[in-house]
Scaffold this motif. Structure first.
Motif, short mmCIF file in Angstrom:
data_model
loop_
_atom_site.label_atom_id
_atom_site.label_comp_id
_atom_site.label_asym_id
_atom_site.label_seq_id
_atom_site.Cartn_x
_atom_site.Cartn_y
_atom_site.Cartn_z
N PHE A 1 24.95 55.21 80.10
CA PHE A 1 25.82 54.18 79.51
C PHE A 1 26.37 54.64 78.16
O PHE A 1 27.57 54.51 77.89
CB PHE A 1 25.05 52.88 79.36
CG PHE A 1 25.80 51.81 78.62
CD1 PHE A 1 26.93 51.22 79.17
CD2 PHE A 1 25.40 51.41 77.35
CE1 PHE A 1 27.63 50.24 78.49
CE2 PHE A 1 26.09 50.44 76.66
CZ PHE A 1 27.22 49.85 77.22
N LEU A 2 25.50 55.20 77.33
CA LEU A 2 25.96 55.69 76.02
C LEU A 2 26.99 56.80 76.17
O LEU A 2 27.97 56.87 75.42
CB LEU A 2 24.76 56.17 75.20
CG LEU A 2 23.78 55.08 74.76
CD1 LEU A 2 22.57 55.71 74.06
CD2 LEU A 2 24.46 54.08 73.84
N CYS B 1 29.04 57.21 78.74
CA CYS B 1 30.29 56.60 79.21
C CYS B 1 31.05 55.92 78.08
O CYS B 1 32.28 56.03 77.98
CB CYS B 1 29.99 55.60 80.33
SG CYS B 1 29.51 56.33 81.90
N VAL B 2 30.32 55.21 77.23
CA VAL B 2 30.96 54.54 76.09
C VAL B 2 31.58 55.57 75.15
O VAL B 2 32.69 55.38 74.64
CB VAL B 2 29.93 53.67 75.34
CG1 VAL B 2 30.51 53.16 74.03
CG2 VAL B 2 29.49 52.50 76.21
N CYS C 1 32.71 58.51 76.02
CA CYS C 1 33.92 59.03 76.69
C CYS C 1 35.08 58.05 76.55
O CYS C 1 36.22 58.45 76.29
CB CYS C 1 33.63 59.29 78.16
SG CYS C 1 32.55 60.70 78.48
N LEU C 2 34.80 56.75 76.74
CA LEU C 2 35.85 55.74 76.59
C LEU C 2 36.39 55.71 75.17
O LEU C 2 37.60 55.58 74.95
CB LEU C 2 35.30 54.37 76.98
CG LEU C 2 35.12 54.09 78.47
CD1 LEU C 2 34.46 52.73 78.68
CD2 LEU C 2 36.44 54.15 79.21
N ALA C 3 35.49 55.83 74.18
CA ALA C 3 35.94 55.82 72.79
C ALA C 3 36.81 57.03 72.49
O ALA C 3 37.81 56.93 71.76
CB ALA C 3 34.72 55.81 71.86
N ARG D 1 39.14 49.22 77.74
CA ARG D 1 38.03 48.39 78.18
C ARG D 1 38.14 48.08 79.67
O ARG D 1 39.26 48.01 80.21
CB ARG D 1 38.00 47.08 77.38
CG ARG D 1 37.65 47.26 75.91
CD ARG D 1 37.49 45.90 75.25
NE ARG D 1 38.75 45.15 75.28
CZ ARG D 1 39.68 45.23 74.35
NH1 ARG D 1 39.52 46.03 73.31
NH2 ARG D 1 40.78 44.51 74.44
N GLN E 1 35.62 53.50 83.92
CA GLN E 1 35.33 52.12 83.55
C GLN E 1 34.34 51.50 84.53
O GLN E 1 33.42 50.76 84.12
CB GLN E 1 36.62 51.30 83.52
CG GLN E 1 37.45 51.50 82.28
CD GLN E 1 38.23 52.81 82.28
OE1 GLN E 1 38.15 53.60 83.22
NE2 GLN E 1 39.02 53.05 81.24
N THR F 1 30.95 52.80 83.75
CA THR F 1 30.44 52.19 82.53
C THR F 1 29.81 50.83 82.83
O THR F 1 28.72 50.50 82.34
CB THR F 1 31.56 52.04 81.49
OG1 THR F 1 32.14 53.32 81.23
CG2 THR F 1 31.04 51.44 80.20
N ALA G 1 25.83 49.87 82.55
CA ALA G 1 25.43 48.75 81.69
C ALA G 1 24.54 47.78 82.46
O ALA G 1 23.53 47.28 81.93
CB ALA G 1 26.67 48.03 81.15
#
Length: 320
Positions: free
Chosen positions: A46-47, A49-50, A52-54, A64, A183, A186, A190
């Motif tokens: 999860f961390l 993926c977050v 990568c999204l950031a 999002r 997404q 992610t 989560a």
């Protein structure tokens, strides 16, 4: 290296990483409880993926998850967690080679659960291939001779059924929807993190004090076997045919056996060696029959019908 060979190399790498995940999970669960291993794997994924999204959001604006991704990701996160629970408990009680070979039953179980691309049923040759796989499971469970099945092998058999149901659900929830892989992953990670946290909260101090070797296995499971493998698979499948991708990804059980024997010190007896060969042959045969039948069905119904309507195309079998 040409683009085609680069794509093939990425798909083979994904299959190798997935095949090696069984030995990594087995090693991690020897040092930590299964649920702690799963929580760490999900939380680290999860961390990642977050992060990568950031990173991407800085270039393309907010990324999002959208409503469709939440609607698909929530139930898929639950079913994916169920798969990993049964699978990881199974790996802890059998060999890595057996685990990777038995879980490949998903290939022949999924079309039995997802009949959207097979109106009128599957051909008899598919059931023959499934029979070969079941015979292979019996040989893999026999070990040095026929005896009561081991708990780990039975759990891996159950995991194959649960994973097949998960794969069928992926097809139903994502077909013809604007779902983005990162997404969706992610959201799923989560959900898994939230599910496993209450059961492992008391054991978090032991998890944090785990030796470096165990954390190496946990990081490998999270970053390579989960995040990297999924994103690399998506990248590669977009650049080659579905048939070629499924053929290369279908080498996962072979790599599981190779890694288990080469790095895990496992051994194949005559019976389990025969079972391994039959499992690989049966899954490839069943996969080829299902793919050919689905393509013939889609070709027969393609174009306009006599009443002028356009038939809805059946979704392709989603890989794992």
């Amino acid at each position: 290296m040409s683009d085609a060979r680069r794509t093939d190399a990425v798909l083979l790498l994904v299959a190798l990483v997935w095949g090696s995940s069984y030995l990594s999970a087995q090693t991690a669960t020897a040092a930590l409880p299964v649920l702690s291993v799963l929580f760490a794997r999900y939380a680290l994924s999860f961390l990642a993926c977050v992060a990568c999204l950031a990173l991407i959001a800085g270039r393309r604006g907010p990324l999002r998850p959208r409503r469709d991704e939440w609607r698909a990701g929530l139930p898929l996160g639950v079913t994916q967690a169920a798969v990993l629970v049964v699978e990881t408990y199974g790996v802890a009680h059998t060999t890595a080679a057996n685990a990777g070979l038995i879980i490949s039953l998903t290939i022949v179980l999924t079309p039995l659960l997802d009949r959207s691309g097979h109106p009128g049923g599957l051909p008899g040759s598919f059931y023959a291939a499934a029979g070969v796989c079941l015979l292979a499971v019996g040989l893999l469970m026999s070990g040095n001779g026929f005896h009561a099945p081991r708990l780990g092998d039975l759990l891996m058999l159950a995991a194959a059924g649960v994973r097949a149901a998960h794969v069928a659900l992926v097809g139903r929830l994502t077909t013809r929807r604007a779902v983005r892989p990162l997404q969706l992953t992610t959201v799923q990670t989560a959900v898994g993190t939230a599910l496993f946290l209450p059961a492992t909260a008391a054991g978090l101090p032991d998890l944090l004090r785990a030796p470096a070797a165990t954390w190496t296995q946990l990081l490998y499971l999270a970053l390579f076997c989960s995040v990297f493998a999924f994103l690399a698979q998506t990248w590669a499948v977009q650049r080659t045919s579905a048939s070629r991708a499924s053929l290369l990804l279908g080498t996962e059980p072979v790599w599981a056996a190779v890694v288990g024997i080469a790095l895990g010190g496992e051994h194949l007896t005559a019976l389990t060696g025969l079972g391994a060969g039959l499992m690989v042959a049966g899954t490839y045969w069943g996969q080829a029959v299902e793919r050919g039948h689905r393509h013939r069905t889609m070709s027969a119904t393609a174009g306009e019908q006599t009443d002028g309507t356009v038939p809805r195309r059946a979704p392709a079998l989603t890989g794992t």
